[in-house]
Write a protein that holds these residues in place. Structure first.
Motif, PDB file in Angstrom:
ATOM      1  N   CYS A  92     -35.362  15.717  21.488  1.00  0.00           N
ATOM      2  CA  CYS A  92     -36.812  15.744  21.659  1.00  0.00           C
ATOM      3  C   CYS A  92     -37.248  14.787  22.775  1.00  0.00           C
ATOM      4  CB  CYS A  92     -37.479  15.331  20.340  1.00  0.00           C
ATOM      5  SG  CYS A  92     -39.273  15.170  20.412  1.00  0.00           S
ATOM      6  N   PRO A  93     -38.170  15.226  23.645  1.00  0.00           N
ATOM      7  CA  PRO A  93     -38.708  14.304  24.654  1.00  0.00           C
ATOM      8  C   PRO A  93     -39.332  13.084  23.980  1.00  0.00           C
ATOM      9  CG  PRO A  93     -39.369  16.565  25.126  1.00  0.00           C
ATOM     10  CD  PRO A  93     -38.754  16.573  23.756  1.00  0.00           C
ATOM     11  N   LYS A  94     -39.115  11.894  24.547  1.00  0.00           N
ATOM     12  CA  LYS A  94     -39.602  10.671  23.917  1.00  0.00           C
ATOM     13  C   LYS A  94     -41.110  10.693  23.681  1.00  0.00           C
ATOM     14  CE  LYS A  94     -36.123   7.188  25.049  1.00  0.00           C
ATOM     15  NZ  LYS A  94     -35.861   5.901  25.743  1.00  0.00           N
ATOM     16  N   GLU A  95     -41.855  11.279  24.625  1.00  0.00           N
ATOM     17  CA  GLU A  95     -43.317  11.279  24.484  1.00  0.00           C
ATOM     18  C   GLU A  95     -43.799  12.232  23.383  1.00  0.00           C
ATOM     19  OE1 GLU A  95     -42.380  14.249  27.815  1.00  0.00           O
ATOM     20  OE2 GLU A  95     -41.648  12.299  27.113  1.00  0.00           O
ATOM     21  N   LYS A  96     -42.877  13.034  22.819  1.00  0.00           N
ATOM     22  CA  LYS A  96     -43.254  13.994  21.768  1.00  0.00           C
ATOM     23  C   LYS A  96     -42.701  13.598  20.393  1.00  0.00           C
ATOM     24  CE  LYS A  96     -45.403  16.933  24.465  1.00  0.00           C
ATOM     25  NZ  LYS A  96     -46.834  17.270  24.283  1.00  0.00           N
ATOM     26  N   ILE A  97     -42.217  12.356  20.273  1.00  0.00           N
ATOM     27  CA  ILE A  97     -41.620  11.936  19.003  1.00  0.00           C
ATOM     28  C   ILE A  97     -42.624  12.042  17.852  1.00  0.00           C
ATOM     29  CG2 ILE A  97     -40.693   9.966  17.721  1.00  0.00           C
ATOM     30  CD1 ILE A  97     -39.273   9.066  20.226  1.00  0.00           C
ATOM     31  N   ASP A  98     -43.836  11.541  18.070  1.00  0.00           N
ATOM     32  CA  ASP A  98     -44.830  11.561  16.999  1.00  0.00           C
ATOM     33  C   ASP A  98     -45.128  12.994  16.546  1.00  0.00           C
ATOM     34  OD1 ASP A  98     -45.012   8.836  16.984  1.00  0.00           O
ATOM     35  OD2 ASP A  98     -46.834   8.743  18.212  1.00  0.00           O
ATOM     36  N   THR A  99     -45.293  13.897  17.506  1.00  0.00           N
ATOM     37  CA  THR A  99     -45.569  15.299  17.170  1.00  0.00           C
ATOM     38  C   THR A  99     -44.389  15.921  16.432  1.00  0.00           C
ATOM     39  OG1 THR A  99     -46.968  15.527  19.134  1.00  0.00           O
ATOM     40  CG2 THR A  99     -46.199  17.559  18.095  1.00  0.00           C
ATOM     41  N   ALA A 100     -43.185  15.636  16.921  1.00  0.00           N
ATOM     42  CA  ALA A 100     -41.977  16.221  16.326  1.00  0.00           C
ATOM     43  C   ALA A 100     -41.767  15.743  14.896  1.00  0.00           C
ATOM     44  CB  ALA A 100     -40.759  15.890  17.180  1.00  0.00           C
ATOM     45  N   THR A 101     -41.950  14.442  14.667  1.00  0.00           N
ATOM     46  CA  THR A 101     -41.709  13.911  13.319  1.00  0.00           C
ATOM     47  C   THR A 101     -42.788  14.345  12.329  1.00  0.00           C
ATOM     48  OG1 THR A 101     -42.760  11.822  14.000  1.00  0.00           O
ATOM     49  CG2 THR A 101     -40.344  11.950  14.100  1.00  0.00           C
ATOM     50  N   LYS A 102     -43.941  14.728  12.821  1.00  0.00           N
ATOM     51  CA  LYS A 102     -44.949  15.306  11.925  1.00  0.00           C
ATOM     52  C   LYS A 102     -44.538  16.717  11.497  1.00  0.00           C
ATOM     53  CE  LYS A 102     -48.938  12.666  13.576  1.00  0.00           C
ATOM     54  NZ  LYS A 102     -50.225  12.715  14.311  1.00  0.00           N
ATOM     55  N   LEU A 103     -43.854  17.416  12.402  1.00  0.00           N
ATOM     56  CA  LEU A 103     -43.352  18.759  12.066  1.00  0.00           C
ATOM     57  C   LEU A 103     -42.155  18.674  11.125  1.00  0.00           C
ATOM     58  CD1 LEU A 103     -43.478  20.511  15.571  1.00  0.00           C
ATOM     59  CD2 LEU A 103     -44.986  20.958  13.608  1.00  0.00           C
ATOM     60  N   THR A 104     -41.294  17.671  11.350  1.00  0.00           N
ATOM     61  CA  THR A 104     -40.085  17.517  10.536  1.00  0.00           C
ATOM     62  C   THR A 104     -40.014  16.090   9.983  1.00  0.00           C
ATOM     63  OG1 THR A 104     -38.776  16.929  12.487  1.00  0.00           O
ATOM     64  CG2 THR A 104     -38.829  19.269  11.860  1.00  0.00           C
TER      65      THR A 104
ATOM     66  N   LYS B 156     -36.499  27.938   4.226  1.00  0.00           N
ATOM     67  CA  LYS B 156     -37.390  29.067   4.501  1.00  0.00           C
ATOM     68  C   LYS B 156     -38.335  28.778   5.676  1.00  0.00           C
ATOM     69  CE  LYS B 156     -40.831  27.726   1.022  1.00  0.00           C
ATOM     70  NZ  LYS B 156     -41.530  28.166  -0.228  1.00  0.00           N
ATOM     71  N   GLU B 157     -38.473  27.502   6.051  1.00  0.00           N
ATOM     72  CA  GLU B 157     -39.374  27.143   7.144  1.00  0.00           C
ATOM     73  C   GLU B 157     -38.647  26.994   8.479  1.00  0.00           C
ATOM     74  OE1 GLU B 157     -41.385  23.610   5.934  1.00  0.00           O
ATOM     75  OE2 GLU B 157     -42.499  24.586   4.300  1.00  0.00           O
ATOM     76  N   VAL B 158     -37.315  27.146   8.493  1.00  0.00           N
ATOM     77  CA  VAL B 158     -36.527  26.910   9.706  1.00  0.00           C
ATOM     78  C   VAL B 158     -36.978  27.758  10.891  1.00  0.00           C
ATOM     79  CG1 VAL B 158     -34.233  27.237  10.734  1.00  0.00           C
ATOM     80  CG2 VAL B 158     -34.478  25.952   8.597  1.00  0.00           C
ATOM     81  N   PRO B 159     -37.126  29.082  10.769  1.00  0.00           N
ATOM     82  CA  PRO B 159     -37.530  29.875  11.943  1.00  0.00           C
ATOM     83  C   PRO B 159     -38.855  29.408  12.548  1.00  0.00           C
ATOM     84  CG  PRO B 159     -36.719  31.303  10.201  1.00  0.00           C
ATOM     85  CD  PRO B 159     -36.862  29.948   9.602  1.00  0.00           C
ATOM     86  N   MET B 160     -39.843  29.132  11.707  1.00  0.00           N
ATOM     87  CA  MET B 160     -41.142  28.684  12.198  1.00  0.00           C
ATOM     88  C   MET B 160     -41.035  27.321  12.883  1.00  0.00           C
ATOM     89  SD  MET B 160     -44.550  27.810   9.949  1.00  0.00           S
ATOM     90  CE  MET B 160     -43.661  26.455   9.142  1.00  0.00           C
ATOM     91  N   LEU B 161     -40.249  26.408  12.298  1.00  0.00           N
ATOM     92  CA  LEU B 161     -40.084  25.085  12.883  1.00  0.00           C
ATOM     93  C   LEU B 161     -39.378  25.153  14.232  1.00  0.00           C
ATOM     94  CD1 LEU B 161     -39.093  22.988   9.732  1.00  0.00           C
ATOM     95  CD2 LEU B 161     -41.205  22.804  11.057  1.00  0.00           C
ATOM     96  N   MET B 162     -38.400  26.033  14.349  1.00  0.00           N
ATOM     97  CA  MET B 162     -37.693  26.172  15.634  1.00  0.00           C
ATOM     98  C   MET B 162     -38.659  26.619  16.721  1.00  0.00           C
ATOM     99  SD  MET B 162     -34.003  27.757  14.446  1.00  0.00           S
ATOM    100  CE  MET B 162     -33.190  27.453  16.013  1.00  0.00           C
ATOM    101  N   ASP B 163     -39.568  27.544  16.400  1.00  0.00           N
ATOM    102  CA  ASP B 163     -40.579  27.987  17.373  1.00  0.00           C
ATOM    103  C   ASP B 163     -41.488  26.829  17.776  1.00  0.00           C
ATOM    104  OD1 ASP B 163     -39.584  30.546  17.198  1.00  0.00           O
ATOM    105  OD2 ASP B 163     -41.062  31.212  15.730  1.00  0.00           O
ATOM    106  N   GLN B 164     -41.954  26.067  16.783  1.00  0.00           N
ATOM    107  CA  GLN B 164     -42.885  24.967  17.059  1.00  0.00           C
ATOM    108  C   GLN B 164     -42.217  23.849  17.849  1.00  0.00           C
ATOM    109  OE1 GLN B 164     -43.986  24.205  12.977  1.00  0.00           O
ATOM    110  NE2 GLN B 164     -45.906  25.364  13.170  1.00  0.00           N
ATOM    111  N   LEU B 165     -40.958  23.572  17.567  1.00  0.00           N
ATOM    112  CA  LEU B 165     -40.247  22.515  18.288  1.00  0.00           C
ATOM    113  C   LEU B 165     -39.990  22.913  19.739  1.00  0.00           C
ATOM    114  CD1 LEU B 165     -37.706  21.421  15.522  1.00  0.00           C
ATOM    115  CD2 LEU B 165     -39.621  20.073  16.422  1.00  0.00           C
ATOM    116  N   GLN B 166     -39.679  24.185  19.972  1.00  0.00           N
ATOM    117  CA  GLN B 166     -39.476  24.640  21.342  1.00  0.00           C
ATOM    118  C   GLN B 166     -40.762  24.518  22.154  1.00  0.00           C
ATOM    119  OE1 GLN B 166     -36.832  28.236  21.976  1.00  0.00           O
ATOM    120  NE2 GLN B 166     -36.994  28.304  19.737  1.00  0.00           N
ATOM    121  N   GLU B 167     -41.892  24.721  21.488  1.00  0.00           N
ATOM    122  CA  GLU B 167     -43.183  24.651  22.183  1.00  0.00           C
ATOM    123  C   GLU B 167     -43.494  23.244  22.683  1.00  0.00           C
ATOM    124  OE1 GLU B 167     -46.133  26.204  19.580  1.00  0.00           O
ATOM    125  OE2 GLU B 167     -45.429  28.275  19.716  1.00  0.00           O
ATOM    126  N   ILE B 168     -42.942  22.222  22.014  1.00  0.00           N
ATOM    127  CA  ILE B 168     -43.200  20.840  22.470  1.00  0.00           C
ATOM    128  C   ILE B 168     -42.066  20.311  23.337  1.00  0.00           C
ATOM    129  CG2 ILE B 168     -44.611  20.367  20.425  1.00  0.00           C
ATOM    130  CD1 ILE B 168     -42.265  18.692  19.339  1.00  0.00           C
TER     131      ILE B 168
END
Length: 330
Positions: free
Chosen positions: A255-267, A293-305
């Motif tokens: 994960c890009p360092k500037e997106k850590i907060d966003t990423a950890t809120k997702l996971t 069951k949330e893996v596919p959705m999370l993969m999409d959201q993580l790629q977006e950031i």
């Protein structure tokens, strides 16, 4: 409990003791007779729709065993646990009476038996409803069945229901085992009380659900007075860990360092995600427990950031690290 149940329980208890002796004398495991006598006894269904799923739970909890042909008892290979295979309808009574220390059974069986056991956890399988069922279009409400003929494998729960709405006891309740749904078509009953899972059997018999007595699922229970407290807790935690593991996966991504907060809120993980520095200082590696069951959705959201190298693997086991609640004396 039907009149003959106590006699059946005594006979089954005698058979279980005999099976224990046979299992001990014929076993090639490291356990001695004294070891087996000191084992905790865990009762599980000997057959039926839940049998294979229960075996997977035992395997996932590390309770490996070898069941000899025609024997309803087996000693675990690495643990001081003896598995006893019993009819599902008898397990609640066995646990309550102290014939076995733990058991896997249904909430409906516990309620029908009227026994006191500690419910350690719900296993999330065998979910169904105990319902009133009548020929389609003939009855709209269970109260219309007052004074009628009811056939069921759950006479105590059915009687308890009618005791509240039929104080004069004009309703006839007949106990049968198996194929309850055919009673109305044979002219033996005006309605039945039986378990409904998908409703396929009910509809095939021309019946429809007109009311519910209770919802039920499979649970892990123990005897409140067992002396095997530590092993009960161990088995409870192992089964709880296995059940949790079947619902979770471990996800790792860069994960890009500037997106850590966003990423950890997702996971956010169960307690907290693990963040590791990488040679590429613009990124960190994040590992977190997520719901499968949330893996596919999370993969999409993580790629977006801007997350990269996203991988996940199913969890094999999972221990939350805190004591689990127990429902006493249900």
């Amino acid at each position: 409990m039907p009149p003959s149940a106590s006699v059946q329980t005594d006979v089954a208890a005698s058979q279980m003791k005999r099976a224990t002796r046979l299992s001990t004398s014929s076993s090639d495991s490291f356990s001695t007779k004294q070891d087996v006598d000191n084992n905790i006894l865990l009762a599980v269904p000997k057959k039926g729709r839940l049998y294979e799923r229960v075996l997977k739970i035992l395997e996932g909890a590390g309770l490996d065993h070898i069941r000899a042909p025609r024997l309803d008892i087996a000693t675990c290979i690495r643990e001081p646990v003896t598995i006893v295979f019993l009819p599902a309808a008898d397990i609640a009574a066995y646990v309550a009476e102290g014939n076995v220390d733990m058991g896997i059974t249904g909430e409906d069986i516990i309620a029908e038996s009227g026994v006191k056991v500690d419910v350690l956890m719900k296993l999330g399988m065998g979910k169904c409803k105990l319902c009133f069922q009548s020929p389609k279009g003939t009855v709209q409400d269970p109260k219309e069945l007052i004074g009628k003929r009811i056939v069921t494998s759950f006479p105590n729960l059915t009687k308890k229901y009618f005791d509240e709405i039929d104080p004069d006891h004009t309703t006839t309740i007949k106990y049968v085992t198996g194929s309850v749904e055919v009673a109305p078509s044979l002219g033996l009953a005006d309605a039945v009380v039986d378990l409904v899972e998908t409703g396929t059997t009910m509809r095939a018999a021309g019946l429809e659900a007109i009311g519910e007595i209770m919802s039920t699922q499979t649970v892990l229970v123990s005897n409140p007075h067992s002396t095997h407290h530590k092993m009960i807790q161990t088995i409870h935690k192992r089964i709880s860990g296995y059940i949790a593991a079947t619902q979770h996966s471990m996800m790792t991504y860069n994960c890009p360092k500037e997106k850590i907060d966003t990423a950890t809120k997702l996971t956010p993980g169960y307690d907290s995600p693990t963040i590791t520095l990488l040679q590429n200082q613009d990124y960190v590696s994040i590992t977190s427990l997520v719901k499968t069951k949330e893996v596919p959705m999370l993969m999409d959201q993580l790629q977006e950031i801007g997350a990269k190298s996203i991988v996940y693997k199913l969890a094999r086991t999972f221990f939350p690290g805190h004591d689990v609640a127990v429902a006493k004396g249900v």
